[in-house]
Design an enzyme around this catalytic site. Structure first.
Site, PDB file in Angstrom:
ATOM      1  N   TYR A   1       0.852  -1.329  -0.119  1.00  0.00           N
ATOM      2  CA  TYR A   1       0.040  -0.058   0.179  1.00  0.00           C
ATOM      3  C   TYR A   1       1.198   1.196   0.077  1.00  0.00           C
ATOM      4  O   TYR A   1       1.992   1.082   0.253  1.00  0.00           O
ATOM      5  CB  TYR A   1      -0.852   0.137   1.242  1.00  0.00           C
ATOM      6  CG  TYR A   1      -0.424   0.209   2.453  1.00  0.00           C
ATOM      7  CD1 TYR A   1       0.428  -0.611   3.096  1.00  0.00           C
ATOM      8  CD2 TYR A   1      -0.535   1.550   3.107  1.00  0.00           C
ATOM      9  CE1 TYR A   1       1.133  -0.510   4.220  1.00  0.00           C
ATOM     10  CE2 TYR A   1       0.185   1.937   4.359  1.00  0.00           C
ATOM     11  CZ  TYR A   1       1.046   0.921   4.980  1.00  0.00           C
ATOM     12  OH  TYR A   1       1.518   1.240   6.132  1.00  0.00           O
TER      13      TYR A   1
ATOM     14  N   LEU B   1      11.696   1.608   6.724  1.00  0.00           N
ATOM     15  CA  LEU B   1      11.154   1.876   5.370  1.00  0.00           C
ATOM     16  C   LEU B   1      11.573   3.126   5.074  1.00  0.00           C
ATOM     17  O   LEU B   1      12.017   4.069   5.494  1.00  0.00           O
ATOM     18  CB  LEU B   1       9.536   2.037   5.761  1.00  0.00           C
ATOM     19  CG  LEU B   1       8.618   2.473   4.185  1.00  0.00           C
ATOM     20  CD1 LEU B   1       8.423   1.206   3.533  1.00  0.00           C
ATOM     21  CD2 LEU B   1       7.173   3.181   4.776  1.00  0.00           C
TER      22      LEU B   1
ATOM     23  N   GLU C   1      12.590   2.863  13.631  1.00  0.00           N
ATOM     24  CA  GLU C   1      11.810   3.709  13.020  1.00  0.00           C
ATOM     25  C   GLU C   1      10.383   3.593  14.049  1.00  0.00           C
ATOM     26  O   GLU C   1      10.321   3.001  14.671  1.00  0.00           O
ATOM     27  CB  GLU C   1      11.451   3.591  11.618  1.00  0.00           C
ATOM     28  CG  GLU C   1      10.587   2.322  11.403  1.00  0.00           C
ATOM     29  CD  GLU C   1      10.352   1.746  10.084  1.00  0.00           C
ATOM     30  OE1 GLU C   1      10.364   2.768   9.191  1.00  0.00           O
ATOM     31  OE2 GLU C   1      10.354   0.748   9.759  1.00  0.00           O
TER      32      GLU C   1
ATOM     33  N   ARG D   1      -8.120 -20.298  -1.445  1.00  0.00           N
ATOM     34  CA  ARG D   1      -6.957 -20.161  -0.317  1.00  0.00           C
ATOM     35  C   ARG D   1      -5.805 -21.263  -0.606  1.00  0.00           C
ATOM     36  O   ARG D   1      -5.943 -22.553  -0.424  1.00  0.00           O
ATOM     37  CB  ARG D   1      -7.334 -20.109   1.129  1.00  0.00           C
ATOM     38  CG  ARG D   1      -6.259 -19.967   2.356  1.00  0.00           C
ATOM     39  CD  ARG D   1      -6.778 -19.828   3.646  1.00  0.00           C
ATOM     40  NE  ARG D   1      -5.827 -19.493   4.548  1.00  0.00           N
ATOM     41  CZ  ARG D   1      -4.994 -20.433   4.962  1.00  0.00           C
ATOM     42  NH1 ARG D   1      -4.916 -21.569   4.578  1.00  0.00           N
ATOM     43  NH2 ARG D   1      -4.012 -19.711   5.679  1.00  0.00           N
TER      44      ARG D   1
ATOM     45  N   ARG E   1       7.758   4.155  -5.087  1.00  0.00           N
ATOM     46  CA  ARG E   1       8.180   3.162  -4.120  1.00  0.00           C
ATOM     47  C   ARG E   1       7.076   1.886  -4.197  1.00  0.00           C
ATOM     48  O   ARG E   1       7.349   0.674  -3.962  1.00  0.00           O
ATOM     49  CB  ARG E   1       7.755   3.746  -2.611  1.00  0.00           C
ATOM     50  CG  ARG E   1       7.956   2.830  -1.381  1.00  0.00           C
ATOM     51  CD  ARG E   1       8.391   3.511   0.031  1.00  0.00           C
ATOM     52  NE  ARG E   1       6.912   3.913   0.086  1.00  0.00           N
ATOM     53  CZ  ARG E   1       6.559   4.997   1.287  1.00  0.00           C
ATOM     54  NH1 ARG E   1       7.639   5.095   2.115  1.00  0.00           N
ATOM     55  NH2 ARG E   1       5.444   5.354   1.517  1.00  0.00           N
TER      56      ARG E   1
ATOM     57  N   LYS F   1       6.588  -1.837   1.635  1.00  0.00           N
ATOM     58  CA  LYS F   1       5.431  -1.193   2.403  1.00  0.00           C
ATOM     59  C   LYS F   1       4.198  -2.171   2.404  1.00  0.00           C
ATOM     60  O   LYS F   1       3.154  -1.974   1.317  1.00  0.00           O
ATOM     61  CB  LYS F   1       4.914   0.115   1.739  1.00  0.00           C
ATOM     62  CG  LYS F   1       4.388   0.730   2.779  1.00  0.00           C
ATOM     63  CD  LYS F   1       4.136   2.412   2.453  1.00  0.00           C
ATOM     64  CE  LYS F   1       3.240   2.961   3.339  1.00  0.00           C
ATOM     65  NZ  LYS F   1       3.294   3.287   4.528  1.00  0.00           N
TER      66      LYS F   1
HETATM   67  N1  PLP Z   1       7.995   3.993   8.501  1.00  0.00           N
HETATM   68  C1  PLP Z   1       7.020   3.183   8.653  1.00  0.00           C
HETATM   69  C2  PLP Z   1       6.975   1.983   9.073  1.00  0.00           C
HETATM   70  C3  PLP Z   1       5.650   3.702   8.025  1.00  0.00           C
HETATM   71  O1  PLP Z   1       4.497   2.853   7.913  1.00  0.00           O
HETATM   72  C4  PLP Z   1       5.611   4.949   7.481  1.00  0.00           C
HETATM   73  C5  PLP Z   1       4.405   5.743   6.833  1.00  0.00           C
HETATM   74  O2  PLP Z   1       3.221   5.216   7.013  1.00  0.00           O
HETATM   75  C6  PLP Z   1       6.776   5.705   7.357  1.00  0.00           C
HETATM   76  C7  PLP Z   1       7.920   5.040   8.029  1.00  0.00           C
HETATM   77  C8  PLP Z   1       6.794   6.889   6.605  1.00  0.00           C
HETATM   78  O3  PLP Z   1       6.692   6.895   5.210  1.00  0.00           O
HETATM   79  P1  PLP Z   1       6.441   8.169   4.612  1.00  0.00           P
HETATM   80  O4  PLP Z   1       6.858   9.385   4.728  1.00  0.00           O
HETATM   81  O5  PLP Z   1       6.537   7.667   3.007  1.00  0.00           O
HETATM   82  O6  PLP Z   1       4.857   8.130   4.834  1.00  0.00           O
END
Ligand code: PLP
Length: 284
Positions: free
Chosen positions: A31, A204, A179, A98, A50, A146
């Protein structure tokens, strides 16, 4: 409200995907969330780049051509009259009886949803800042993709809420901050340098994070991509998070201890103020 589901614009209230969608059964999907601000979709190119990478890493195909997806995103934002808010794009491996193995001849599912948000809420929150807690990293190794597999993030952020905080920072086995549950983590050192973890090491690569490098440069600030520990963050001059929905949000407490004087820092606030001048803006 209107949602886009697999080729159709439908009423949000009744929008649904099949019970055998692999996103639902296996979290087999990816997503993106883009910020919409003052009628502009922010950094759509970065988000779609991304998304392309996430799809490739999971051997998934584009559900529609990229150019078509850009049109759908703009259309969902427009049909919902969102001038400030967000747009959510989800692609799963599709609907199939499934089975763990990739299904043959299954089309990926595509869902696009837009939601209004009052920009005053975030602006007000930035005036007071947010609190974070730290939690041990317990996610898989490919958090650079993501995916919709967000259960550890859900549990961490719920724990933060129950502790009176608004975000949880995942910490690696060496005591370094990775993060947030839905954001990237930053600190400002005593000599005014920005520090954030390298994006190739278990986090991420946030789109907001990437744009912030340019914002920092414009403000004459130096960014260091390196590890920082929870202890260093607690002793920092400032701390903040970045994400599409919060943009730049000052962090005023970590695990209940105030960062500096417990008020939002001036560096975070000036980065926040300068952000939209630098970000790529597309008409919604
Ligand atoms: N890290 C994680 C785990 C996230 O879920 C997100 C955004 O939802 C981010 C970092 C920040 O990413 P972005 O700046 O692209 O929203």
């Amino acid at each position: 409200r209107i949602a886009y589901v697999n080729g159709r614009y439908v009423a949000h209230a009744g929008a649904c995907v099949h019970v055998e969608d692999r996103g639902y059964q296996f979290a087999d999907g990816v997503y993106e969330v883009c910020e919409v601000a003052r009628g502009h979709i922010i950094d759509m190119t970065g988000h779609l780049d991304r998304l392309e990478r996430s799809l490739r890493e999971l051997s998934m195909a584009w559900p529609v051509r990229r150019a078509a997806l850009e049109i759908v995103i703009g259309e969902v934002v427009r049909r919902n009259r969102v001038t400030d808010g967000l747009v959510y794009v989800q692609v799963t491996r599709g609907v199939a009886s499934r089975d763990f193995l990739f299904p043959a001849n299954t089309r990926p599912s595509l869902v696009v949803i837009a939601k209004k948000a009052d920009p005053a809420v975030n602006a007000k929150r930035a005036e007071t800042g947010i609190k974070v807690i730290t939690v041990p990293e317990n996610r898989w190794e490919r958090v650079d993709i993501k995916t919709v597999g967000l259960l550890p993030n859900v549990l961490a952020k719920q724990r933060a809420k129950e502790a009176g905080a608004q975000e949880a920072w995942f910490v690696d086995v060496d005591g370094n901050v990775k993060e947030g549950g839905s954001s990237n983590a930053w600190i400002v050192t005593k000599d005014g340098r920005l520090v954030t973890r390298p994006a190739d090491e278990g986090i991420l690569r946030g789109i907001t994070r990437t744009t912030l490098f340019d914002v920092a440069e414009k403000l004459g600030l130096t960014v260091e991509e390196r590890h920082f520990s929870v202890a260093e963050a607690k002793a920092a001059r400032e701390a903040f998070i970045t994400s599409a929905t919060t943009v730049v949000m000052p962090v005023v407490a970590i695990d209940g201890a105030p960062v500096a004087n417990g008020h939002p820092g001036s560096v975070a606030l000036s980065l926040r103020a300068a952000f939209f001048d630098v970000a790529e803006k597309r008409p919604a």
